[in-house]
Motif scaffolding. Sequence first.
Motif, mmCIF file in Angstrom:
data_model
loop_
_atom_site.group_PDB
_atom_site.id
_atom_site.type_symbol
_atom_site.label_atom_id
_atom_site.label_comp_id
_atom_site.label_asym_id
_atom_site.label_seq_id
_atom_site.Cartn_x
_atom_site.Cartn_y
_atom_site.Cartn_z
ATOM 1 N N SER A 181 -5.054 -15.928 87.135
ATOM 2 C CA SER A 181 -4.511 -17.288 86.998
ATOM 3 C C SER A 181 -3.015 -17.273 86.717
ATOM 4 C CB SER A 181 -5.231 -18.055 85.882
ATOM 5 O OG SER A 181 -4.896 -17.527 84.605
ATOM 6 N N LYS A 182 -2.514 -16.182 86.122
ATOM 7 C CA LYS A 182 -1.089 -16.104 85.787
ATOM 8 C C LYS A 182 -0.281 -15.269 86.770
ATOM 9 C CE LYS A 182 -1.122 -17.280 80.944
ATOM 10 N NZ LYS A 182 -0.463 -17.053 79.647
ATOM 11 N N LEU A 183 -0.912 -14.268 87.367
ATOM 12 C CA LEU A 183 -0.160 -13.371 88.249
ATOM 13 C C LEU A 183 -0.260 -13.720 89.732
ATOM 14 C CD1 LEU A 183 -0.683 -9.790 86.717
ATOM 15 C CD2 LEU A 183 1.271 -11.323 86.474
ATOM 16 N N LYS A 184 -1.140 -14.664 90.087
ATOM 17 C CA LYS A 184 -1.375 -14.930 91.515
ATOM 18 C C LYS A 184 -0.145 -15.456 92.249
ATOM 19 C CE LYS A 184 -3.465 -19.499 90.630
ATOM 20 N NZ LYS A 184 -4.710 -20.279 90.774
ATOM 21 N N TYR A 185 0.821 -16.010 91.504
ATOM 22 C CA TYR A 185 2.023 -16.558 92.143
ATOM 23 C C TYR A 185 3.061 -15.480 92.452
ATOM 24 C CZ TYR A 185 -0.093 -20.701 90.048
ATOM 25 O OH TYR A 185 -0.982 -21.684 89.667
ATOM 26 N N GLU A 186 2.779 -14.222 92.095
ATOM 27 C CA GLU A 186 3.772 -13.157 92.238
ATOM 28 C C GLU A 186 3.788 -12.520 93.622
ATOM 29 O OE1 GLU A 186 6.105 -12.361 89.734
ATOM 30 O OE2 GLU A 186 5.224 -14.281 89.121
ATOM 31 N N SER A 187 2.801 -12.831 94.458
ATOM 32 C CA SER A 187 2.758 -12.238 95.797
ATOM 33 C C SER A 187 3.918 -12.720 96.645
ATOM 34 C CB SER A 187 1.438 -12.596 96.493
ATOM 35 O OG SER A 187 0.362 -11.896 95.925
ATOM 36 N N GLY A 188 4.618 -11.781 97.264
ATOM 37 C CA GLY A 188 5.725 -12.142 98.152
ATOM 38 C C GLY A 188 6.848 -11.130 98.055
ATOM 39 N N ALA A 189 7.981 -11.448 98.674
ATOM 40 C CA ALA A 189 9.144 -10.557 98.673
ATOM 41 C C ALA A 189 10.066 -10.919 97.510
ATOM 42 C CB ALA A 189 9.888 -10.666 99.997
ATOM 43 N N HIS A 190 10.412 -9.920 96.725
ATOM 44 C CA HIS A 190 11.306 -10.084 95.575
ATOM 45 C C HIS A 190 12.639 -9.417 95.917
ATOM 46 C CE1 HIS A 190 8.035 -11.137 92.513
ATOM 47 N NE2 HIS A 190 7.383 -10.903 93.639
ATOM 48 N N ARG A 191 13.727 -10.145 95.719
ATOM 49 C CA ARG A 191 15.048 -9.653 96.126
ATOM 50 C C ARG A 191 15.896 -9.333 94.903
ATOM 51 N NH1 ARG A 191 19.306 -13.441 99.438
ATOM 52 N NH2 ARG A 191 19.298 -14.569 97.462
ATOM 53 N N VAL A 192 16.573 -8.195 94.929
ATOM 54 C CA VAL A 192 17.463 -7.827 93.832
ATOM 55 C C VAL A 192 18.897 -7.740 94.341
ATOM 56 C CG1 VAL A 192 17.123 -5.318 94.155
ATOM 57 C CG2 VAL A 192 17.862 -6.196 91.931
ATOM 58 N N GLN A 193 19.819 -8.234 93.533
ATOM 59 C CA GLN A 193 21.256 -8.151 93.833
ATOM 60 C C GLN A 193 21.920 -7.449 92.649
ATOM 61 O OE1 GLN A 193 21.978 -12.382 94.387
ATOM 62 N NE2 GLN A 193 21.968 -12.156 96.607
ATOM 63 N N ARG A 194 22.441 -6.241 92.900
ATOM 64 C CA ARG A 194 23.112 -5.493 91.827
ATOM 65 C C ARG A 194 23.923 -4.345 92.422
ATOM 66 N NH1 ARG A 194 17.706 -2.940 88.990
ATOM 67 N NH2 ARG A 194 16.997 -1.654 90.726
ATOM 68 N N VAL A 195 24.700 -3.712 91.573
ATOM 69 C CA VAL A 195 25.496 -2.559 91.987
ATOM 70 C C VAL A 195 24.659 -1.297 91.746
ATOM 71 C CG1 VAL A 195 27.615 -1.245 91.626
ATOM 72 C CG2 VAL A 195 27.622 -3.747 91.320
ATOM 73 N N PRO A 196 24.259 -0.586 92.805
ATOM 74 C CA PRO A 196 23.459 0.623 92.611
ATOM 75 C C PRO A 196 24.269 1.708 91.893
ATOM 76 C CG PRO A 196 23.394 -0.119 94.902
ATOM 77 C CD PRO A 196 24.479 -0.883 94.222
ATOM 78 N N GLU A 197 23.565 2.612 91.221
ATOM 79 C CA GLU A 197 24.234 3.701 90.504
ATOM 80 C C GLU A 197 25.013 4.607 91.452
ATOM 81 O OE1 GLU A 197 21.516 5.830 88.023
ATOM 82 O OE2 GLU A 197 20.834 4.015 86.988
#
Length: 351
Positions: free
Chosen positions: A169-185
Amino acid sequence: MIERLNAIEERYLQLNDEIMKPENIANVKKMLELTKEQASLKEAYEVYQEYKKINEDIKEAKEMTKDPELAEYAHEELEQLEDRKKKMDSELEILLLPKDPNDGKNVIVEIRGAAGGDEANIFAGDLYRMYTRYAEKQGWKTEVLEEYPSEAGGFSLIQFMVKGDNVYSKLKYESGAHRVQRVPETETQGRVHTSTATVLIMPEADDVDIEIKECDLKVDVYRSSGAGGQHVNTTDSAVRMTHIPTGIVVTCQNERSQIKNRERALQMLRAKVYEEELRKREEEEGNIRKSKIGTGDRSEKIRTYNYPQNRVTDHRIGFTLKQLDRVMEGDMEAIVEALITEDQQQKLRGE
């Protein structure tokens, strides 16, 4: 609304009687069905009992207003009871919304590094840590089922089980593509890079949900590879399981025992076949959707994690939180609650 609540009350009490019958107690599958159904009605039943009590109290308070000595106290009491009744009207309206039958289930989470190479795999590892921290805060248990670590860090793929109360009921909305914007090491000039990882949330399926016949399985065993101590590459303990009717394949090599790897592989396979059945059912009902995972392209995003601005944005509901550092430590409740609330509001609007 009252008619529906009366029907729920009647069915809840009927299930009480059914659960006590010896013939049902002796039937494990039947008992599982009955207890699951009763658990799905419990909250609405209990709130309705409280609602009926408030209505009785309102009647008594109205009678008391006719007594000159008690009138002032009765009017105050009546005002408080009417406020509580109004709040409960809204609560019951939400409780009577169509229930997702999977809401009470445990889940299997699959996270893959997608667009962005090593940085995508590192981000997949960050998401895994975020979800496990969130699970800890919820009092849930996590258990890795399958993992393929990346040389640069993180995972190209990790699958894990989350067990507890109402996990889906709480995690079902997490399906999909997650995008990160940051400076890699590895970035020497301080440029912000964009990468994606995909998340798939699958409700755990049991024999009541999906039956997998032995004749529909092709099982291969082979020697494990990677970390795992002295038993790696000494016994054929890893298991590859193929569901012939759907072509779905799962592998499991995390356990030293072939039997345990087989059990876990079957658990994963059942969840994947069930997820595929749910998808087909939705399409048949006309609610055609895109794949929950999509292709992992930057354009198919549900959420962006912007490190330079310490910001996380869920694009489906236009929700932004400038507490990315806390979210990545598992403080996800604000995002989860916002998604649940929007889902409920859409249903109340009939969308």
